[in-house]
Scaffold this motif. Structure first.
Motif, PDB file in Angstrom:
ATOM      1  N   GLN A 149      40.315  29.098  43.584  1.00 51.41           N
ATOM      2  CA  GLN A 149      39.334  30.185  43.509  1.00 51.41           C
ATOM      3  C   GLN A 149      39.828  31.415  44.269  1.00 51.41           C
ATOM      4  N   ARG A 150      40.474  31.197  45.406  1.00 50.77           N
ATOM      5  CA  ARG A 150      41.005  32.310  46.198  1.00 50.77           C
ATOM      6  C   ARG A 150      42.027  33.112  45.375  1.00 50.77           C
ATOM      7  N   LYS A 151      42.959  32.386  44.725  1.00 48.61           N
ATOM      8  CA  LYS A 151      43.990  33.059  43.924  1.00 48.61           C
ATOM      9  C   LYS A 151      43.353  33.849  42.786  1.00 48.61           C
ATOM     10  N   GLU A 152      42.389  33.227  42.120  1.00 49.11           N
ATOM     11  CA  GLU A 152      41.733  33.885  40.997  1.00 49.11           C
ATOM     12  C   GLU A 152      40.943  35.122  41.467  1.00 49.11           C
ATOM     13  N   LEU A 163      33.824  44.022  43.760  1.00 50.84           N
ATOM     14  CA  LEU A 163      33.730  42.896  44.699  1.00 50.84           C
ATOM     15  C   LEU A 163      32.441  42.109  44.505  1.00 50.84           C
ATOM     16  N   THR A 164      31.345  42.812  44.263  1.00 51.31           N
ATOM     17  CA  THR A 164      30.063  42.117  44.091  1.00 51.31           C
ATOM     18  C   THR A 164      30.061  41.231  42.842  1.00 51.31           C
ATOM     19  N   ALA A 165      30.728  41.674  41.786  1.00 52.97           N
ATOM     20  CA  ALA A 165      30.796  40.879  40.550  1.00 52.97           C
ATOM     21  C   ALA A 165      31.614  39.612  40.799  1.00 52.97           C
ATOM     22  N   ILE A 166      32.736  39.763  41.494  1.00 49.28           N
ATOM     23  CA  ILE A 166      33.581  38.594  41.809  1.00 49.28           C
ATOM     24  C   ILE A 166      32.793  37.630  42.699  1.00 49.28           C
ATOM     25  N   ALA A 167      32.139  38.172  43.721  1.00 52.87           N
ATOM     26  CA  ALA A 167      31.391  37.352  44.671  1.00 52.87           C
ATOM     27  C   ALA A 167      30.291  36.567  43.970  1.00 52.87           C
ATOM     28  N   ARG A 168      29.588  37.215  43.049  1.00 57.55           N
ATOM     29  CA  ARG A 168      28.512  36.556  42.321  1.00 57.55           C
ATOM     30  C   ARG A 168      29.047  35.346  41.552  1.00 57.55           C
ATOM     31  N   THR A 169      30.244  35.438  41.011  1.00 55.43           N
ATOM     32  CA  THR A 169      30.857  34.343  40.256  1.00 55.43           C
ATOM     33  C   THR A 169      30.998  33.082  41.108  1.00 55.43           C
ATOM     34  N   TYR A 170      31.339  33.274  42.395  1.00 54.87           N
ATOM     35  CA  TYR A 170      31.603  32.138  43.277  1.00 54.87           C
ATOM     36  C   TYR A 170      30.451  31.844  44.243  1.00 54.87           C
ATOM     37  N   ASP A 171      29.349  32.601  44.098  1.00 56.07           N
ATOM     38  CA  ASP A 171      28.184  32.425  44.952  1.00 56.07           C
ATOM     39  C   ASP A 171      28.532  32.602  46.437  1.00 56.07           C
ATOM     40  N   VAL A 172      29.248  33.692  46.720  1.00 59.08           N
ATOM     41  CA  VAL A 172      29.586  34.072  48.093  1.00 59.08           C
ATOM     42  C   VAL A 172      29.244  35.556  48.258  1.00 59.08           C
ATOM     43  N   SER A 173      29.340  36.048  49.483  1.00 60.61           N
ATOM     44  CA  SER A 173      29.047  37.467  49.699  1.00 60.61           C
ATOM     45  C   SER A 173      30.266  38.309  49.329  1.00 60.61           C
ATOM     46  N   HIS A 174      30.036  39.605  49.063  1.00 53.93           N
ATOM     47  CA  HIS A 174      31.143  40.492  48.701  1.00 53.93           C
ATOM     48  C   HIS A 174      32.121  40.643  49.868  1.00 53.93           C
ATOM     49  N   SER A 175      31.619  40.466  51.128  1.00 49.87           N
ATOM     50  CA  SER A 175      32.533  40.593  52.266  1.00 49.87           C
ATOM     51  C   SER A 175      33.519  39.427  52.324  1.00 49.87           C
ATOM     52  N   THR A 176      33.108  38.266  51.807  1.00 51.14           N
ATOM     53  CA  THR A 176      34.035  37.122  51.745  1.00 51.14           C
ATOM     54  C   THR A 176      35.199  37.482  50.832  1.00 51.14           C
TER      55      THR A 176
END
Length: 182
Positions: A149-152, A163-176
């Motif tokens: 997931q990190r690589k992707e 960033l928010t779109a990516i974060a939503r995909t993995y259910d994490v915050s955009h800061s992660t």
């Protein structure tokens, strides 16, 4: 100089009568009483008793186990008593009497032993942590993202995706996502 007493029993089935009569016989001016487990950190009547103490007052209990649940707890309470210029005395534990030089010596030794014990625990904990790291144990919180997931997520971020779109995909915050490093 006032004798401020503290009496405690652990359960509702127990009675404070014996403690109160001993404390009155010792000349207690005011007795703070409660029915609460000594393991609880929030003991309102103990807080009130400590708040009442003035310079040269003496906090009195019938036994140390009525006041503190551990050596560390006892030393913290006695430090608070001393910071007010007050003293402490246990009726059953005659060595625990800060109104005498011998009592102050015994409690100083007790404090030194507790500090020594804390240092030993700290050293053993550090050694255990180092052994675990040497054996490949990861310390800290489990990563929110798997290596895949990190690589992707990095690939998508580098491609310019929000960033928010990516974060939503993995259910994490955009800061992660923003903190990820290649």
């Amino acid at each position: 100089m006032a004798l401020i007493a503290y009496a405690r029993v652990s359960t509702d089935g127990q009675t404070l009568d014996a403690q109160i009569s001993q404390l009155k016989a010792a000349g207690a001016d005011k007795i703070f009483k409660e029915k609460v487990s000594g393991a609880r950190a929030d003991r309102p009547q103990l807080r009130k008793a400590l708040a009442t103490l003035m310079s040269d007052d003496v906090l009195v209990v019938i036994r140390l186990d009525r006041l503190a649940r551990s050596t560390r707890d006892l030393l913290n309470i006695l430090d608070e008593v001393a910071s007010k210029g007050a003293h402490f005395r246990s009726l059953s534990d005659t060595w625990a009497d800060t109104t005498t030089p011998h009592g102050r010596l015994m409690l100083t030794v007790l404090g030194g032993l507790a500090e020594f014990e804390r240092e030993l625990i700290r050293a053993r904990t550090g050694e255990g942590r180092e052994r675990a790291k040497a054996n490949g144990v990861q310390m800290g919180r489990k990563p929110k993202l798997t290596p895949h997931q990190r690589k992707e997520a990095l690939r998508r971020r580098d491609a310019g995706e929000a960033l928010t779109a990516i974060a939503r995909t993995y259910d994490v915050s955009h800061s992660t996502i923003s903190r990820l490093q290649a």
